[in-house]
Write a protein that holds these residues in place. Structure first.
Motif, mmCIF file in Angstrom:
data_model
loop_
_atom_site.group_PDB
_atom_site.id
_atom_site.type_symbol
_atom_site.label_atom_id
_atom_site.label_comp_id
_atom_site.label_asym_id
_atom_site.label_seq_id
_atom_site.Cartn_x
_atom_site.Cartn_y
_atom_site.Cartn_z
ATOM 1 N N GLU A 19 0.627 -1.065 -0.135
ATOM 2 C CA GLU A 19 -0.079 -0.105 -0.010
ATOM 3 C C GLU A 19 0.894 1.330 0.094
ATOM 4 O OE1 GLU A 19 -1.043 0.846 4.906
ATOM 5 O OE2 GLU A 19 -2.060 -0.827 3.830
ATOM 6 N N LEU A 20 2.241 1.223 0.308
ATOM 7 C CA LEU A 20 3.202 2.332 0.315
ATOM 8 C C LEU A 20 3.626 2.677 -1.078
ATOM 9 C CD1 LEU A 20 5.173 1.673 3.381
ATOM 10 C CD2 LEU A 20 3.223 3.140 3.348
ATOM 11 N N GLY A 22 3.879 4.222 -4.293
ATOM 12 C CA GLY A 22 3.869 5.682 -4.594
ATOM 13 C C GLY A 22 3.804 6.881 -3.583
ATOM 14 N N ALA A 23 4.230 6.171 -2.567
ATOM 15 C CA ALA A 23 4.359 7.060 -1.160
ATOM 16 C C ALA A 23 5.579 8.055 -1.351
ATOM 17 C CB ALA A 23 4.376 6.433 0.031
ATOM 18 N N ARG A 24 5.582 9.147 -1.165
ATOM 19 C CA ARG A 24 6.451 10.280 -1.193
ATOM 20 C C ARG A 24 7.352 10.222 -0.079
ATOM 21 N NH1 ARG A 24 6.400 15.777 0.084
ATOM 22 N NH2 ARG A 24 4.183 15.631 0.116
ATOM 23 N N LEU A 40 6.722 9.369 5.513
ATOM 24 C CA LEU A 40 6.075 9.454 4.400
ATOM 25 C C LEU A 40 5.028 10.189 4.206
ATOM 26 C CD1 LEU A 40 6.878 5.589 3.755
ATOM 27 C CD2 LEU A 40 8.309 7.240 3.081
ATOM 28 N N HIS A 41 4.435 10.424 2.807
ATOM 29 C CA HIS A 41 3.004 10.991 2.814
ATOM 30 C C HIS A 41 2.578 10.058 1.456
ATOM 31 C CE1 HIS A 41 0.197 13.482 1.414
ATOM 32 N NE2 HIS A 41 -0.065 14.183 2.625
ATOM 33 N N HIS A 42 1.149 9.198 1.909
ATOM 34 C CA HIS A 42 0.391 8.729 1.103
ATOM 35 C C HIS A 42 -0.922 8.863 1.505
ATOM 36 C CE1 HIS A 42 0.029 6.107 -2.302
ATOM 37 N NE2 HIS A 42 -0.444 4.936 -1.486
ATOM 38 N N LYS A 43 -1.748 9.473 1.168
ATOM 39 C CA LYS A 43 -3.307 9.471 1.498
ATOM 40 C C LYS A 43 -3.108 9.898 2.816
ATOM 41 C CE LYS A 43 -4.766 6.098 -1.845
ATOM 42 N NZ LYS A 43 -5.210 4.790 -1.780
ATOM 43 N N SER A 45 -0.027 11.439 6.273
ATOM 44 C CA SER A 45 1.276 10.977 7.006
ATOM 45 C C SER A 45 1.402 9.654 7.500
ATOM 46 C CB SER A 45 1.346 12.139 8.077
ATOM 47 O OG SER A 45 2.838 12.028 8.407
ATOM 48 N N ARG A 84 9.695 8.910 -4.641
ATOM 49 C CA ARG A 84 8.565 8.063 -4.308
ATOM 50 C C ARG A 84 8.760 6.416 -4.269
ATOM 51 N NH1 ARG A 84 3.900 10.433 -4.238
ATOM 52 N NH2 ARG A 84 3.825 12.735 -5.085
#
Length: 648
Positions: A19-20, A22-24, A40-43, A45, A84
């Motif tokens: 699920e991570l 694409g996380a930035r 990380l930021h993905h939908k 923090s 990412r």
């Protein structure tokens, strides 16, 4: 108790970490020598915790960040900022995770070694090491900047292994459990589980197994690890395994080895691992604080022992000198005759009195009176030394008393605290088990040794009432009476609440005994030379005892109004809360399930049944699902099995 993740844990965690993708990457921290935290930021923090040689998981707990970032953290911030996550994978079935991170100008890989003496290594696209967390050298590889990264020697992957390869692997003169544990990286727990599922005795020699038995083992591996082989996280049933109040393991699915153990289920293995390891950190911090406190006390106790020995030595010398002075006067004439004997003309002679073992050193240049006076002077010197030591002993005893009375100082910022986003005000007592008596007194109970300690130390006042049972593992229950009198019916409700959450329930009793004292009678200070374990207390003075029937209700409160904002214009909203209370309080509940000790259902089954009952009877099912989560219901259930008595 598990100290690090197994290959199976890592395989399940990696499935969930997809699920991570694409996380930035936002920032990196290094809170410990072997640990990093990636923000990380993905939908929203997220925090990913990685500890070399131990663990990798998302965390909902926050910990204090170092004031100065480490070189490794600074390097990650510089080279990964804005990048990412493109891929997360486990290398074969080894305890190694590879995280590929891409940015417009570069593509790097973060290699996480979770095996003993593991490392965290940043490598470029060609596998050249850019920076390791620790420089290390092994017989087969070197971890340092500029070297080509080489992973530790790999073992066979049991999840992709064919039956023919398994047959060749079993051609060894070792028991089958040992072969599966070591050669396939299962470890003892999963090796024995595979043997049990295959119906093979774990001590059977691997080389003696038939083709049919090897086929059964191969099928058992694929059955047990189906959620991992198919990458289907919906089939995982992550939980923490309990032994009493202690967490001993966390696993991604149910195992027969833990069939009779109490379990705490979680939505994901990330959540279970996060709870398990965060609890370990808190316990380590508390133990270190306790150890430092005990070290100070121990230092003073060693000094006291030395002072007591010195006092004893001075007492003996004082008594000896006084006695010798007296003996000179008692045997005055005899000593004069002895001094006239030939050979006694030296300046200092040693004389032994007849029929005694007392030796006297006599200075022949002065009278016997002066010799006796010299011994009395020595006695005075030793007496003064003894008195000085006695004064020092009293000072040391006072220091020991002072140190023992001090609370163990815990560095709160070192203990992980859960990050919770709340849209409603939560009262302090809602962190514990609680209810209000018929006559309106707040009653609060602990959930375990830690919350018992917090409740008694932080929230109990001297004029509150303290309830407890003699059964081991009983919770601390306090009634916030403020010195006011509680009615007999209220006392009976509190006693039932306290007895129901004790191990009396686990033992299957339908009635138990509970006692009550004032808060001022409860102390954490033990008698000299004794130790009180965590969550326990000393109770002094008279106790009032109550007989109490065991029984509880879990339900959703009838609506009450709670302040929603602190603006000038007050606005309120209707609020419901999930509570546990004695059976006599069920009229206060909008919907409830009443239960008693019994053999019908364990805690997990009962929590599912209660939640299903609430949702089925609710008009606003989504709201009830939010209020009555399985985790909340589990936290309100007493120890052991139960039987549903009624519902409404």
């Amino acid at each position: 108790m598990k100290e690090s993740m197994s290959s199976v844990d890592i395989a399940a965690i990696v499935i969930e970490l997809q699920e991570l993708l694409g996380a930035r990457f936002v920032k990196a921290y290094q809170p410990g020598r072997e640990e990093i935290r990636l923000k990380l930021h993905h939908k929203g923090s997220l925090d990913l915790i990685i500890e070399a040689g131990k663990k990798i998981h998302l965390t909902k707990y926050k910990r204090a960040s170092p004031r100065m970032p480490s070189n490794f953290a600074m390097y990650l911030r510089k080279h990964l900022s804005g990048a990412r996550i493109a891929q997360i994978r486990q290398l074969d079935f080894d305890r190694i995770v590879e995280i590929t991170i891409e940015r417009w100008d570069k593509k790097l890989r973060l290699i996480v070694e979770l095996l003993p003496r593991g490392n965290i290594v940043v490598v470029d696209e060609d596998g050249i090491i850019l920076l390791p967390l620790r420089r290390k050298s092994f017989a087969s590889r070197v971890i340092k900047v500029g070297e080509l990264y080489e992973r530790p020697p790999s073992r066979a992957d049991p999840l992709t292994m064919s039956e023919h390869d398994l047959m060749n692997l079993c051609k060894q003169d070792k028991d089958i459990a040992s072969v599966l544990a070591s050669e396939l990286s299962f470890g003892g727990l999963y090796a024995e589980e595979v043997c049990a599922k295959a119906g093979i005795e774990k001590r059977r020699r691997a080389g003696e197994l038939t083709a049919t038995e090897i086929n059964a083992i191969h099928e058992a591996i694929h059955t047990l690890f189906e959620p991992i082989i198919t990458d289907d996280k919906s089939k995982l049933k992550a939980h923490i395994v309990m032994e009493g109040e202690e967490e001993i393991d966390f696993v991604p699915f149910e195992l027969s080895s833990y069939e009779n153990r109490e379990k705490r289920f979680f939505p994901s293995l990330n959540d279970a691992a996060d709870e398990y390891f965060s609890t370990q950190i808190a316990e380590v911090v508390e133990e270190q604080a306790k150890s430092e406190h005990d070290t100070v006390v121990g230092k003073y106790e060693r000094i006291l022992n030395e002072q007591l020995e010195a006092r004893h030595k001075f007492e003996l010398k004082e008594a000896e000198s006084t006695k010798k002075g007296e003996m000179i006067y008692v045997h005055y004439l005899e000593l004069e005759e002895m001094l006239q004997e030939p050979g006694k003309k030296k300046k200092v002679v040693t004389l032994t009195l007849p029929d005694t073992d007392i030796s006297l050193e006599i200075d022949t240049s002065v009278s016997l009176h002066k010799n006796a006076g010299a011994y009395y002077d020595k006695a005075k010197v030793f007496r003064k030394k003894r008195e000085g030591v006695e004064h020092a002993i009293e000072m040391t005893k006072e220091k020991i008393r002072t140190e023992k009375e001090k609370e163990v100082r815990i560095e709160e910022e070192l203990i992980p605290t859960k990050k919770e986003v709340r849209t409603e005000k939560v009262e302090w007592y809602e962190k514990f088990r609680w209810f209000e008596t018929t006559d309106g007194f707040l009653v609060v109970g602990g959930k375990d040794a830690t919350t018992n300690e917090i409740l008694a130390k932080k929230y109990m006042e001297p004029n509150d009432l303290f309830f407890h049972t003699q059964a081991e593992g009983a919770p601390v229950v306090i009634a916030k009476s403020g010195g006011k009198e509680i009615s007999k019916s209220g006392l009976k409700e509190i006693a039932q609440f306290a007895a129901s959450y004790s191990n009396l329930w686990n033992y299957g009793f339908y009635e138990g005994e509970c006692y009550c004292v004032m808060g001022e009678q409860v102390s954490k200070t033990p008698p000299s030379g004794e130790y009180i374990k965590k969550g326990s207390f000393m109770v002094r003075g008279k106790r009032n005892y109550f007989k109490a029937e065991l029984g509880l209700c879990i339900g959703i409160e009838k609506p009450f109004f709670q302040k929603e904002s602190v603006t000038k214009e007050r606005s309120y909203k209707e609020t419901h809360r999930l509570v546990a209370c004695p059976s006599s309080q069920k009229d206060k509940l909008d919907i409830f399930v009443e239960f008693e000790p019994g053999d019908d259902m364990d805690k997990n089954a009962l929590s599912n049944e209660i939640r299903r009952f609430f949702v089925d009877r609710a008009e606003n099912k989504e709201e009830v699902k939010r209020i009555a989560t399985q985790e909340k219901i589990l936290s309100l259930l007493p120890p052991g099995k139960s039987r549903i008595k009624g519902f409404s």
